[in-house]
Write a protein that holds these residues in place. Structure first.
Motif, mmCIF file in Angstrom:
data_model
loop_
_atom_site.group_PDB
_atom_site.id
_atom_site.type_symbol
_atom_site.label_atom_id
_atom_site.label_comp_id
_atom_site.label_asym_id
_atom_site.label_seq_id
_atom_site.Cartn_x
_atom_site.Cartn_y
_atom_site.Cartn_z
ATOM 1 N N PHE A 223 5.526 -7.090 -4.048
ATOM 2 C CA PHE A 223 6.454 -6.177 -4.706
ATOM 3 C C PHE A 223 6.546 -4.839 -3.991
ATOM 4 N N ILE A 224 5.515 -4.496 -3.225
ATOM 5 C CA ILE A 224 5.488 -3.206 -2.536
ATOM 6 C C ILE A 224 5.595 -3.419 -1.029
ATOM 7 N N GLU A 225 6.745 -3.151 -0.484
ATOM 8 C CA GLU A 225 7.005 -3.260 0.952
ATOM 9 C C GLU A 225 6.821 -4.681 1.488
ATOM 10 N N VAL B 95 -1.939 -4.526 0.178
ATOM 11 C CA VAL B 95 -2.742 -4.228 -1.009
ATOM 12 C C VAL B 95 -4.223 -4.522 -0.775
ATOM 13 N N LEU B 96 -4.540 -5.289 0.263
ATOM 14 C CA LEU B 96 -5.933 -5.637 0.535
ATOM 15 C C LEU B 96 -6.679 -4.538 1.277
ATOM 16 N N LEU B 97 -5.947 -3.651 1.927
ATOM 17 C CA LEU B 97 -6.579 -2.635 2.764
ATOM 18 C C LEU B 97 -7.502 -1.731 1.960
ATOM 19 N N ASP B 98 -8.677 -1.483 2.540
ATOM 20 C CA ASP B 98 -9.654 -0.623 1.882
ATOM 21 C C ASP B 98 -9.656 0.776 2.474
ATOM 22 N N GLU C 36 -3.145 1.626 -1.621
ATOM 23 C CA GLU C 36 -2.558 0.875 -2.733
ATOM 24 C C GLU C 36 -3.590 0.463 -3.766
ATOM 25 N N ARG C 37 -4.743 0.059 -3.315
ATOM 26 C CA ARG C 37 -5.778 -0.417 -4.234
ATOM 27 C C ARG C 37 -6.194 0.652 -5.231
ATOM 28 N N GLN C 38 -5.962 1.927 -4.882
ATOM 29 C CA GLN C 38 -6.349 3.019 -5.767
ATOM 30 C C GLN C 38 -5.268 3.361 -6.787
ATOM 31 N N SER D 94 -0.821 1.296 4.178
ATOM 32 C CA SER D 94 -0.947 1.085 2.745
ATOM 33 C C SER D 94 0.025 2.031 2.049
ATOM 34 N N TYR D 95 0.509 1.646 0.862
ATOM 35 C CA TYR D 95 1.622 2.365 0.234
ATOM 36 C C TYR D 95 1.253 2.782 -1.186
ATOM 37 N N PHE D 96 0.457 3.822 -1.277
ATOM 38 C CA PHE D 96 -0.043 4.284 -2.574
ATOM 39 C C PHE D 96 1.083 4.742 -3.485
#
Length: 382
Positions: free
Chosen positions: A97-99, A105-108, A119-121, A183-185
């Motif tokens: 859904f995001i980009e 979304v997996l990136l830490d 994104e995870r945050q 990542s796309y917060f």
């Protein structure tokens, strides 16, 4: 144009294979005609160019056992924790859904930038689960084919296999995705549908990604498996829209039952801890009764993926406000009634089509992105 036609040749070829496949319920999987599938996928806001780099059996030379490894590993995971299917399905949605479906979304971390939020945050992603499951699949693939299979492809394939393990439909997953290094917060914070969104907002967010009402209603049918925490419905039960009262559209007996499950979470003013949260689990036994079960209960394989989600909406027993809102729009309510009254074949076919379409959203292919060795961390540029 030639590349696009090649893709659709492989799609049609793979769909024709369905005639000889059976799912875990022992059913022969029905094929569906080319025309609806083609027109449905073409209706996406993104063009054919977005999926022009994906192919059927992309790894047949570089890692021919790739999909078999994913399938076998998912079967082991599911046998130990049958909620893994719902967890990965939600992870897949939040990523795509995001980009697009790029494993962002997996990136830490965000390409090593510790000052940049990831994104995870983002609040909608803080309750996501299954990261460790993707990591374990990646570890096996790295042993067999180092640096070959992308994390984005693993998420898409594992999600499809997880759906099948619950008794859901098979659908072909084209492969060749590559992984994002970004990542796309902010995007995750604002663009992921919320459990308390009204029908207008839900349809708007799906429309931005090229999904019409029918595709949206079928995709939300994914809520027929898995568990949700009380945090997602706390306000609906006790303080709907700041009124200090519950959502008046909830059936009284259903409200009583949900409040009993979630009474502890009402005592907190912030996000409830896992120890203070009840868990609500959906089951096919919902029809005419309750579909709340204890945390220790489980959904049996082959019994979870059916139309009970839509049947519950007809009786005003949707867990999430956004779910029940499907009855607030004439067109989506008509679709709910159609799915609820069907034997499940129409829903399964529509869901499979919509999932194929979502798995191709804004993918990175060719020289774009990278293939991460660790799904949580981007490769360090030399």
């Amino acid at each position: 144009m030639a590349g696009s036609m090649t893709i659709w040749f492989f799609v049609v070829l793979s769909i024709s294979i369905l005639l000889s496949w059976t799912n875990p319920r022992g059913e022969t999987i029905k094929s569906f005609s080319l025309s609806p599938l083609y027109s449905s996928t073409q209706s996406a806001s993104s063009s054919n160019e977005d999926i022009s780099g994906l192919r059927y059996d992309f790894y047949h030379k570089t890692c021919p056992q790739a999909e078999s490894i994913v399938r076998t590993h998912m079967a082991r995971l599911y046998s130990d924790h049958n909620n893994v299917s719902a967890a990965l399905l939600r992870l897949f949605f939040h990523d795509c859904f995001i980009e697009g479906c790029d494993a962002s979304v997996l990136l830490d971390d965000s390409n090593g930038d510790k000052n940049h939020s990831i994104e995870r945050q983002a609040i909608p992603n803080q309750t996501l689960r299954g990261f460790d499951k993707i990591d374990s699949i990646k570890e096996e693939l790295e042993k067999a084919c180092p640096g070959v299979v992308s994390c984005a492809d693993i998420v898409s394939i594992a999600t499809r296999d997880g759906i099948m393990l619950t008794g859901g439909p098979f659908y072909p997953v084209l492969t060749g995705r590559r992984d994002s290094i970004h990542s796309y917060f902010n995007e995750a914070l604002s663009a992921i549908p919320r459990p308390d969104d009204n029908i207008t907002q839900t349809l708007h967010l799906f429309d931005l990604r090229g999904f019409d009402e029918r595709e949206t209603v079928s995709l939300l049918g994914a809520h027929n498996i898995g568990k949700i925490g009380c945090e997602f419905i706390q306000k609906r039960l006790f303080n709907f829209k700041g009124t200090g009262q519950p959502d008046p559209t909830i059936a009284p007996d259903f409200l009583t039952e949900m409040r009993m499950r979630c009474q502890d979470s009402n005592r907190t003013t912030t996000r409830p801890s896992s120890s203070s949260m009840a868990s609500l689990e959906m089951s096919e036994s919902a029809v005419g009764m309750s579909y709340l079960q204890a945390l220790s209960s489980s959904i049996s394989s082959g019994a979870g993926f059916d139309t009970h989600y839509y049947q519950s909406l007809l009786s005003g027993r949707g867990l999430l406000f956004a779910d029940q809102q499907l009855m607030a729009n004439e067109k989506t309510a008509r679709l709910v009634r159609a799915y609820a009254s069907d034997d499940g074949s129409t829903f399964r076919m529509d869901f499979a089509r919509a999932m194929m379409k979502m798995s191709g959203l804004n993918v990175l292919t060719g020289s774009q992105g990278q293939v991460r060795q660790n799904c949580s961390l981007p490769l360090v540029s030399s």
